[in-house]
Design a protein around this motif. Structure first.
Motif, PDB file in Angstrom:
ATOM      1  N   GLY A 195       2.787   0.542   3.857  1.00 28.71           N
ATOM      2  CA  GLY A 195       2.871  -0.744   4.528  1.00 28.71           C
ATOM      3  C   GLY A 195       2.706  -1.903   3.567  1.00 28.71           C
ATOM      4  N   HIS A 196       2.974  -3.091   4.086  1.00 27.98           N
ATOM      5  CA  HIS A 196       2.879  -4.328   3.310  1.00 27.98           C
ATOM      6  C   HIS A 196       2.093  -5.344   4.128  1.00 27.98           C
ATOM      7  CE1 HIS A 196       4.061  -7.614   0.643  1.00 27.98           C
ATOM      8  NE2 HIS A 196       4.288  -8.315   1.748  1.00 27.98           N
ATOM      9  N   TYR A 197       1.272  -6.129   3.465  1.00 23.36           N
ATOM     10  CA  TYR A 197       0.542  -7.230   4.092  1.00 23.36           C
ATOM     11  C   TYR A 197       0.938  -8.490   3.355  1.00 23.36           C
ATOM     12  CZ  TYR A 197      -3.327  -9.929   6.016  1.00 23.36           C
ATOM     13  OH  TYR A 197      -4.076 -10.874   6.666  1.00 23.36           O
ATOM     14  N   SER A 198       1.537  -9.451   4.058  1.00 27.42           N
ATOM     15  CA  SER A 198       2.149 -10.586   3.376  1.00 27.42           C
ATOM     16  C   SER A 198       1.283 -11.838   3.292  1.00 27.42           C
ATOM     17  CB  SER A 198       3.483 -10.938   4.039  1.00 27.42           C
ATOM     18  OG  SER A 198       3.285 -11.234   5.396  1.00 27.42           O
ATOM     19  N   ALA A 199       0.154 -11.882   3.942  1.00 30.29           N
ATOM     20  CA  ALA A 199      -0.691 -13.079   3.916  1.00 30.29           C
ATOM     21  C   ALA A 199      -1.839 -12.902   2.915  1.00 30.29           C
ATOM     22  CB  ALA A 199      -1.240 -13.337   5.318  1.00 30.29           C
ATOM     23  N   SER A 200      -2.716 -13.898   2.869  1.00 33.14           N
ATOM     24  CA  SER A 200      -3.967 -13.782   2.125  1.00 33.14           C
ATOM     25  C   SER A 200      -5.045 -13.322   3.092  1.00 33.14           C
ATOM     26  CB  SER A 200      -4.391 -15.127   1.532  1.00 33.14           C
ATOM     27  OG  SER A 200      -3.532 -15.492   0.491  1.00 33.14           O
ATOM     28  N   ALA A 201      -5.932 -12.476   2.608  1.00 36.95           N
ATOM     29  CA  ALA A 201      -7.032 -12.006   3.448  1.00 36.95           C
ATOM     30  C   ALA A 201      -8.061 -13.116   3.624  1.00 36.95           C
ATOM     31  CB  ALA A 201      -7.688 -10.791   2.810  1.00 36.95           C
ATOM     32  N   ARG A 202      -8.796 -13.068   4.715  1.00 36.66           N
ATOM     33  CA  ARG A 202      -9.950 -13.950   4.912  1.00 36.66           C
ATOM     34  C   ARG A 202     -11.121 -13.380   4.106  1.00 36.66           C
ATOM     35  NH1 ARG A 202      -9.604 -11.828   9.517  1.00 36.66           N
ATOM     36  NH2 ARG A 202     -11.838 -11.610   9.750  1.00 36.66           N
ATOM     37  N   PRO A 203     -12.040 -14.209   3.652  1.00 34.85           N
ATOM     38  CA  PRO A 203     -13.226 -13.658   2.985  1.00 34.85           C
ATOM     39  C   PRO A 203     -13.919 -12.652   3.912  1.00 34.85           C
ATOM     40  CG  PRO A 203     -13.129 -16.020   2.644  1.00 34.85           C
ATOM     41  CD  PRO A 203     -12.045 -15.677   3.640  1.00 34.85           C
ATOM     42  N   ILE A 205      -7.877  -5.497   6.154  1.00 26.55           N
ATOM     43  CA  ILE A 205      -6.434  -5.289   6.277  1.00 26.55           C
ATOM     44  C   ILE A 205      -6.238  -3.817   6.611  1.00 26.55           C
ATOM     45  CG2 ILE A 205      -4.223  -5.287   5.064  1.00 26.55           C
ATOM     46  CD1 ILE A 205      -5.444  -7.483   3.226  1.00 26.55           C
ATOM     47  N   ALA A 206      -5.626  -3.541   7.750  1.00 22.01           N
ATOM     48  CA  ALA A 206      -5.398  -2.162   8.185  1.00 22.01           C
ATOM     49  C   ALA A 206      -3.914  -1.844   8.050  1.00 22.01           C
ATOM     50  CB  ALA A 206      -5.854  -1.977   9.622  1.00 22.01           C
ATOM     51  N   ILE A 207      -3.612  -0.770   7.346  1.00 20.09           N
ATOM     52  CA  ILE A 207      -2.239  -0.307   7.140  1.00 20.09           C
ATOM     53  C   ILE A 207      -2.144   1.112   7.697  1.00 20.09           C
ATOM     54  CG2 ILE A 207      -0.470   0.271   5.433  1.00 20.09           C
ATOM     55  CD1 ILE A 207      -1.032  -2.709   5.395  1.00 20.09           C
ATOM     56  N   VAL A 256       0.875  -1.168   0.000  1.00 22.19           N
ATOM     57  CA  VAL A 256       0.000   0.000   0.000  1.00 22.19           C
ATOM     58  C   VAL A 256       0.911   1.215   0.000  1.00 22.19           C
ATOM     59  CG1 VAL A 256      -1.799   1.254   1.222  1.00 22.19           C
ATOM     60  CG2 VAL A 256      -1.824  -1.248   1.211  1.00 22.19           C
ATOM     61  N   LYS A 257       0.767   2.034  -1.046  1.00 25.01           N
ATOM     62  CA  LYS A 257       1.638   3.197  -1.224  1.00 25.01           C
ATOM     63  C   LYS A 257       0.808   4.468  -1.335  1.00 25.01           C
ATOM     64  CE  LYS A 257       5.242   0.611  -3.612  1.00 25.01           C
ATOM     65  NZ  LYS A 257       6.063   0.525  -4.829  1.00 25.01           N
ATOM     66  N   VAL A 258       1.442   5.589  -0.959  1.00 24.18           N
ATOM     67  CA  VAL A 258       0.816   6.907  -1.034  1.00 24.18           C
ATOM     68  C   VAL A 258       1.815   7.849  -1.684  1.00 24.18           C
ATOM     69  CG1 VAL A 258      -0.034   8.863   0.340  1.00 24.18           C
ATOM     70  CG2 VAL A 258      -0.607   6.521   1.018  1.00 24.18           C
ATOM     71  N   GLY A 259       1.306   8.771  -2.519  1.00 32.32           N
ATOM     72  CA  GLY A 259       2.200   9.746  -3.142  1.00 32.32           C
ATOM     73  C   GLY A 259       1.491  11.011  -3.565  1.00 32.32           C
ATOM     74  N   LYS A 260       2.265  12.084  -3.679  1.00 37.76           N
ATOM     75  CA  LYS A 260       1.726  13.355  -4.172  1.00 37.76           C
ATOM     76  C   LYS A 260       1.514  13.305  -5.675  1.00 37.76           C
ATOM     77  CE  LYS A 260       3.735  16.147  -0.515  1.00 37.76           C
ATOM     78  NZ  LYS A 260       4.677  17.234  -0.180  1.00 37.76           N
ATOM     79  N   THR A 261       2.288  12.440  -6.354  1.00 33.63           N
ATOM     80  CA  THR A 261       2.103  12.187  -7.781  1.00 33.63           C
ATOM     81  C   THR A 261       2.123  10.679  -7.998  1.00 33.63           C
ATOM     82  OG1 THR A 261       4.448  12.144  -8.394  1.00 33.63           O
ATOM     83  CG2 THR A 261       3.392  14.321  -8.325  1.00 33.63           C
ATOM     84  N   LYS A 262       1.674  10.245  -9.167  1.00 37.95           N
ATOM     85  CA  LYS A 262       1.686   8.806  -9.472  1.00 37.95           C
ATOM     86  C   LYS A 262       3.099   8.265  -9.563  1.00 37.95           C
ATOM     87  CE  LYS A 262      -1.223   9.772 -12.837  1.00 37.95           C
ATOM     88  NZ  LYS A 262      -2.022   9.635 -14.059  1.00 37.95           N
ATOM     89  N   ASP A 263       4.060   9.137  -9.846  1.00 33.89           N
ATOM     90  CA  ASP A 263       5.450   8.701 -10.011  1.00 33.89           C
ATOM     91  C   ASP A 263       6.282   8.819  -8.733  1.00 33.89           C
ATOM     92  OD1 ASP A 263       5.000   8.201 -12.751  1.00 33.89           O
ATOM     93  OD2 ASP A 263       5.302  10.320 -13.204  1.00 33.89           O
ATOM     94  N   SER A 264       5.691   9.292  -7.658  1.00 26.51           N
ATOM     95  CA  SER A 264       6.455   9.449  -6.407  1.00 26.51           C
ATOM     96  C   SER A 264       5.749   8.774  -5.242  1.00 26.51           C
ATOM     97  CB  SER A 264       6.666  10.943  -6.102  1.00 26.51           C
ATOM     98  OG  SER A 264       5.415  11.564  -5.838  1.00 26.51           O
ATOM     99  N   MET A 265       5.386   7.525  -5.437  1.00 24.90           N
ATOM    100  CA  MET A 265       4.674   6.766  -4.403  1.00 24.90           C
ATOM    101  C   MET A 265       5.659   6.252  -3.362  1.00 24.90           C
ATOM    102  SD  MET A 265       1.567   6.901  -5.604  1.00 24.90           S
ATOM    103  CE  MET A 265       0.501   5.581  -5.152  1.00 24.90           C
ATOM    104  N   ARG A 266       5.275   6.374  -2.079  1.00 25.37           N
ATOM    105  CA  ARG A 266       6.091   5.872  -0.977  1.00 25.37           C
ATOM    106  C   ARG A 266       5.301   4.824  -0.208  1.00 25.37           C
ATOM    107  NH1 ARG A 266       9.527  10.371   1.881  1.00 25.37           N
ATOM    108  NH2 ARG A 266      10.691   8.484   2.266  1.00 25.37           N
ATOM    109  N   MET A 267       6.021   3.841   0.292  1.00 27.64           N
ATOM    110  CA  MET A 267       5.399   2.722   1.000  1.00 27.64           C
ATOM    111  C   MET A 267       4.773   3.168   2.317  1.00 27.64           C
ATOM    112  SD  MET A 267       4.997  -0.639   0.977  1.00 27.64           S
ATOM    113  CE  MET A 267       6.310  -1.432   0.105  1.00 27.64           C
TER     114      MET A 267
END
Length: 167
Positions: free
Chosen positions: A118-126, A130-132, A105-116
């Motif tokens: 957080g990461h979620y490494s498992a599979s979600a339950r139905p 997922i909170a980041i 999950v990334k956030v950025g002021k532009t589409k080309d400057s996205m910063r991390m």
């Protein structure tokens, strides 16, 4: 009348706590800044477009076609301070959680400057959430959710909520 004082004090304290917190335990100055905003996806599915990820309904969903590293990007329309991003998995089928796994999950002021954020490494339950939480002071106009590992897959989400406030 003095016997009422503890009761009144407790009520005032509870009212103050309620005022400080809004839904889901977030401070009252945070809002879902992604609601009904423009969404772009890496590939379009004919019946489940990106806008369904930010419409406030948890019974429908947005999905990409099956591909490597599928993504969904929300254009918030302006820069916001971003506090937390919640991604909700589909709940309409038992294997749907597998369509939301190993995400960045990334956030950025532009589409080309996205910063991390957080990461979620498992599979979600139905139907799972997922909170980041983003680092303090994170500012951005764009929020991107992307599967970054594994085989070709669909990226399917029931809803994405971006808790933020005006910059």
């Amino acid at each position: 009348m003095p016997a009422m004082m503890p009761f009144v004090s407790v009520c005032l304290m509870l009212a103050c706590l309620w005022q400080i917190q809004s839904s889901q335990g977030h401070p009252s100055d945070l809002h879902n800044v992604a609601y009904n905003k423009r969404v772009t996806v890496s590939s379009k599915h004919p019946h489940h477009g990106g806008s369904k990820a930010v419409n406030g309904l948890f019974d429908d969903f947005a999905t990409t076609d099956r591909e490597r590293s599928p993504w969904l990007r929300i254009n918030l329309g302006r820069n916001y301070y971003i506090h937390e991003i919640e991604v909700f998995a589909r709940r309409d089928c038992p294997h749907c959680g597998k369509q939301l796994h190993n995400i960045d999950v990334k956030v950025g002021k532009t589409k080309d400057s996205m910063r991390m954020c957080g990461h979620y490494s498992a599979s979600a339950r139905p139907g799972g959430q997922i909170a980041i939480w983003c680092p303090y002071g994170t500012v951005g106009r764009y929020v991107q959710v992307q599967i970054v590992r594994g085989e070709a897959s669909h990226l399917s989400v029931a809803e994405v909520i971006v808790w933020g406030k005006r910059k």
